[in-house]
Design an enzyme around this catalytic site. Structure first.
Site, mmCIF file in Angstrom:
data_model
loop_
_atom_site.group_PDB
_atom_site.id
_atom_site.type_symbol
_atom_site.label_atom_id
_atom_site.label_comp_id
_atom_site.label_asym_id
_atom_site.label_seq_id
_atom_site.Cartn_x
_atom_site.Cartn_y
_atom_site.Cartn_z
ATOM 1 N N SER A 144 -4.886 6.562 13.169
ATOM 2 C CA SER A 144 -4.367 6.550 14.547
ATOM 3 C C SER A 144 -5.524 6.607 15.554
ATOM 4 C CB SER A 144 -3.420 7.732 14.771
ATOM 5 O OG SER A 144 -4.171 8.912 14.984
ATOM 6 N N ASN A 145 -5.250 6.144 16.775
ATOM 7 C CA ASN A 145 -6.322 6.109 17.781
ATOM 8 C C ASN A 145 -6.819 7.497 18.152
ATOM 9 O OD1 ASN A 145 -6.060 3.397 17.587
ATOM 10 N ND2 ASN A 145 -5.774 3.009 19.781
ATOM 11 N N GLU A 146 -5.928 8.499 18.055
ATOM 12 C CA GLU A 146 -6.381 9.873 18.318
ATOM 13 C C GLU A 146 -7.427 10.272 17.269
ATOM 14 O OE1 GLU A 146 -3.135 8.999 18.239
ATOM 15 O OE2 GLU A 146 -2.711 9.183 20.384
ATOM 16 N N SER A 168 0.936 6.494 2.501
ATOM 17 C CA SER A 168 1.566 7.466 3.397
ATOM 18 C C SER A 168 2.864 8.023 2.814
ATOM 19 C CB SER A 168 1.885 6.820 4.745
ATOM 20 O OG SER A 168 0.718 6.310 5.322
ATOM 21 N N GLU A 172 -10.212 -1.382 5.557
ATOM 22 C CA GLU A 172 -9.004 -1.691 6.329
ATOM 23 C C GLU A 172 -9.352 -1.887 7.805
ATOM 24 O OE1 GLU A 172 -5.940 1.312 6.148
ATOM 25 O OE2 GLU A 172 -4.494 0.079 7.211
ATOM 26 N N GLN A 194 0.842 -1.208 0.000
ATOM 27 C CA GLN A 194 0.000 0.000 0.000
ATOM 28 C C GLN A 194 0.874 1.255 0.000
ATOM 29 O OE1 GLN A 194 -1.947 0.604 3.748
ATOM 30 N NE2 GLN A 194 -3.593 1.853 2.909
ATOM 31 N N GLY A 195 0.887 1.967 -1.109
ATOM 32 C CA GLY A 195 1.699 3.188 -1.205
ATOM 33 C C GLY A 195 0.841 4.421 -1.010
HETATM 34 C C1 FAD Z 1 3.886 -0.354 11.479
HETATM 35 C C2 FAD Z 1 3.232 0.577 10.506
HETATM 36 C C3 FAD Z 1 2.869 0.108 9.264
HETATM 37 C C4 FAD Z 1 2.314 0.958 8.323
HETATM 38 N N1 FAD Z 1 2.045 0.488 7.049
HETATM 39 C C5 FAD Z 1 1.620 1.333 6.090
HETATM 40 C C6 FAD Z 1 1.485 0.893 4.728
HETATM 41 O O1 FAD Z 1 1.702 -0.273 4.412
HETATM 42 N N2 FAD Z 1 1.134 1.789 3.801
HETATM 43 C C7 FAD Z 1 0.858 3.097 4.097
HETATM 44 O O2 FAD Z 1 0.507 3.857 3.193
HETATM 45 N N3 FAD Z 1 0.994 3.565 5.373
HETATM 46 C C8 FAD Z 1 1.378 2.709 6.361
HETATM 47 N N4 FAD Z 1 1.538 3.166 7.653
HETATM 48 C C9 FAD Z 1 1.377 4.582 7.921
HETATM 49 C C10 FAD Z 1 0.199 4.935 8.798
HETATM 50 O O3 FAD Z 1 -0.986 4.903 8.059
HETATM 51 C C11 FAD Z 1 0.507 6.317 9.374
HETATM 52 O O4 FAD Z 1 1.596 6.170 10.254
HETATM 53 C C12 FAD Z 1 -0.669 6.908 10.101
HETATM 54 O O5 FAD Z 1 -1.674 7.258 9.195
HETATM 55 C C13 FAD Z 1 -0.255 8.148 10.929
HETATM 56 O O6 FAD Z 1 0.402 9.054 10.109
HETATM 57 P P1 FAD Z 1 1.841 9.667 10.494
HETATM 58 O O7 FAD Z 1 2.734 8.532 10.876
HETATM 59 O O8 FAD Z 1 2.279 10.537 9.377
HETATM 60 O O9 FAD Z 1 1.578 10.510 11.787
HETATM 61 P P2 FAD Z 1 0.932 11.958 11.866
HETATM 62 O O10 FAD Z 1 -0.285 12.002 11.004
HETATM 63 O O11 FAD Z 1 1.994 12.963 11.621
HETATM 64 O O12 FAD Z 1 0.485 11.991 13.368
HETATM 65 C C14 FAD Z 1 1.415 12.222 14.427
HETATM 66 C C15 FAD Z 1 0.627 12.228 15.730
HETATM 67 O O13 FAD Z 1 -0.353 13.269 15.704
HETATM 68 C C16 FAD Z 1 -1.662 12.749 15.906
HETATM 69 N N5 FAD Z 1 -2.621 13.441 15.036
HETATM 70 C C17 FAD Z 1 -2.496 13.691 13.713
HETATM 71 N N6 FAD Z 1 -3.591 14.329 13.251
HETATM 72 C C18 FAD Z 1 -4.438 14.452 14.303
HETATM 73 C C19 FAD Z 1 -5.743 15.003 14.460
HETATM 74 N N7 FAD Z 1 -6.406 15.532 13.431
HETATM 75 N N8 FAD Z 1 -6.315 14.956 15.684
HETATM 76 C C20 FAD Z 1 -5.657 14.414 16.748
HETATM 77 N N9 FAD Z 1 -4.401 13.878 16.657
HETATM 78 C C21 FAD Z 1 -3.808 13.891 15.453
HETATM 79 C C22 FAD Z 1 -1.576 11.276 15.509
HETATM 80 O O14 FAD Z 1 -2.546 10.499 16.163
HETATM 81 C C23 FAD Z 1 -0.164 10.933 15.956
HETATM 82 O O15 FAD Z 1 -0.161 10.627 17.327
HETATM 83 C C24 FAD Z 1 2.064 2.317 8.644
HETATM 84 C C25 FAD Z 1 2.388 2.778 9.924
HETATM 85 C C26 FAD Z 1 2.964 1.935 10.840
HETATM 86 C C27 FAD Z 1 3.321 2.467 12.192
#
Ligand code: FAD
Length: 387
Positions: free
Chosen positions: A372-374, A129, A245, A126-127
């Protein structure tokens, strides 16, 4: 709403239970049960056995290998698979791109990809993020520019799970940088990972494992017939995909098995006064987790029983939130049962104890991925509580 299983549903459950026990190799199930790392071969072998018996993609349209099951039957299938520690069909194939192609792809695209996707002849990744586009996915900056009958993609993806094992990527890229809303200018494209210009670089996680990657895309040329659906409609397909998902992410069956294992390990842990399981504080902690899990299971059954029309249910956010919190709580329990052995490297330390810290650390991911859980809390606040 009926939460108890009918006679027919019980028979259906027993049939699946016997199938999973007898047909899926015990060594694979054993590795999954004890949270040991599964090889690519374990996952492919399992999915092919399931698919040969019509049990890999029941959520798909019947003509492409799906089953005309009720939501309760689908729930039983999923729960029994987890209780039997059967590695689930690869989610990128079975729950993500397969249903998207079945719903939005051309007939040629369906014929080309769906059989191979169901049988795991193609392993998808899945591309979506990017370094600055996770929760706010619509900010993605990877671009795809039309050039004759091809698109040329440039950009970077990150956190791409299992890209090192994958054959193809389904990728979101910006095709209209001038669209009035950032969601409006995004398309979904499919390409093989061995295309010229694709570089996969592993990211080491906190547990020392390598399950995610950075993927760099430099002038990657993709034939236009590998565009899913229509240009600039990728956000619609991505929302459909992300809704799927979250299905099953609560992992109630898996957590039940792990709680059962935790009790077994506690029973083997001797204290001055008996075993750890006899300790009242420890027993209370187990009882609390079992109650929480039961409550989650009832919510899950209610969601399933009430979802016959297939419409997305915002309660799935509660399932994701509580399900992942309980998964994390159980991995913490393993570390506490193992005590100092969770950090031991001696040969006579039990495998589960030696692995417990790494598993605990690895499971921090569950509250991040799948939304994310938030972010789930915000969805619950606005759509369920009306805040
Ligand atoms: C092990 C793992 C596997 C993954 N696999 C894939 C994959 O195969 N393909 C893919 O495309 N992606 C993948 N992901 C990415 C995943 O979808 C993102 O990590 C996720 O969507 C969070 O985005 P971010 O890491 O950029 O964090 P951010 O969006 O930058 O968030 C950082 C923090 O801020 C909080 N936050 C952000 N926005 C808000 C809001 N509006 N309100 C409250 N809190 C907020 C978040 O909860 C988090 O705690 C994977 C992630 C992990 C950890």
């Amino acid at each position: 709403m009926q939460l108890a299983l009918t006679e027919d549903e019980l028979a259906f459950r027993d049939e699946l239970r016997a199938f999973f026990r007898d047909e899926i190799p015990a060594d694979i199930r054993n590795r999954a049960r004890h949270m040991a790392e599964l090889s690519k071969d374990d996952i492919v072998t399992t999915q092919r056995i399931l698919h040969a018996h019509g049990l890999a993609v029941p959520n798909w349209p019947v003509e492409w290998g799906g089953r005309d099951w009720t939501p309760i039957q689908r729930h039983i299938w999923h729960d029994e698979m987890q209780l039997a520690s059967v590695p689930e069909p690869l989610t990128f194939n079975a729950n993500m791109i397969g249903p998207v192609i079945a719903q939005f792809g051309s007939q040629e695209m369906k014929q080309r990809f769906l059989p191979a996707t169901a049988n795991l002849d193609i392993w998808w990744c899945q591309g979506f993020s990017e370094p600055d586009a996770g929760s706010d996915l619509a900010s993605l900056r990877t671009v795809a520019v039309r050039d004759g009958d091809e698109y040329v993609i440039n950009g970077q993806k990150t956190w791409t799970t299992a890209a090192q094992s994958a054959d193809w990527m389904f990728c979101l890229a910006r095709t209209d940088p001038d669209a009035p809303k950032k969601q409006a200018g995004i398309s979904m494209l499919l390409f093989p990972l061995d295309s010229p210009g694709v570089t996969v670089r592993p990211i080491e996680l906190i547990d020392g494992g390598f399950e995610v990657n950075e993927v760099f895309l430099e002038n990657v040329r993709v034939p236009a017939d590998q565009l899913v659906g229509a240009e600039n409609q990728g956000w619609t397909y991505a929302k459909f995909l992300l809704g799927n998902e979250r299905t099953g992410i609560a992992a109630v069956g898996q957590t039940k098995v792990r709680l059962w294992l935790a009790k077994e390990y506690a029973k083997q842990t001797r204290l001055d006064t008996g075993t750890l399981l006899d300790d009242p504080v420890f027993a209370a902690r187990i009882a609390e987790l079992e109650n929480e899990l039961l409550a989650l299971e009832i919510v899950q059954m209610r969601v399933v029983a009430g979802s016959a029309d297939g419409a997305p249910n915002p309660v799935s956010s509660i399932l994701k939130l509580r399900g992942t919190e309980l998964q994390q709580a159980v991995t913490e329990l393993f570390v506490d049962i193992a005590g100092p052995e969770s950090l031991a490297a001696e040969a006579d330390t039990a495998d589960w104890a030696r692995r417990s810290t790494a598993t605990y650390l690895n499971y921090r991911k569950t509250s991040i991925y799948g939304g994310s859980n938030e972010v789930q809390r915000s969805i619950i606040a606005s759509t369920i509580l009306g805040l």
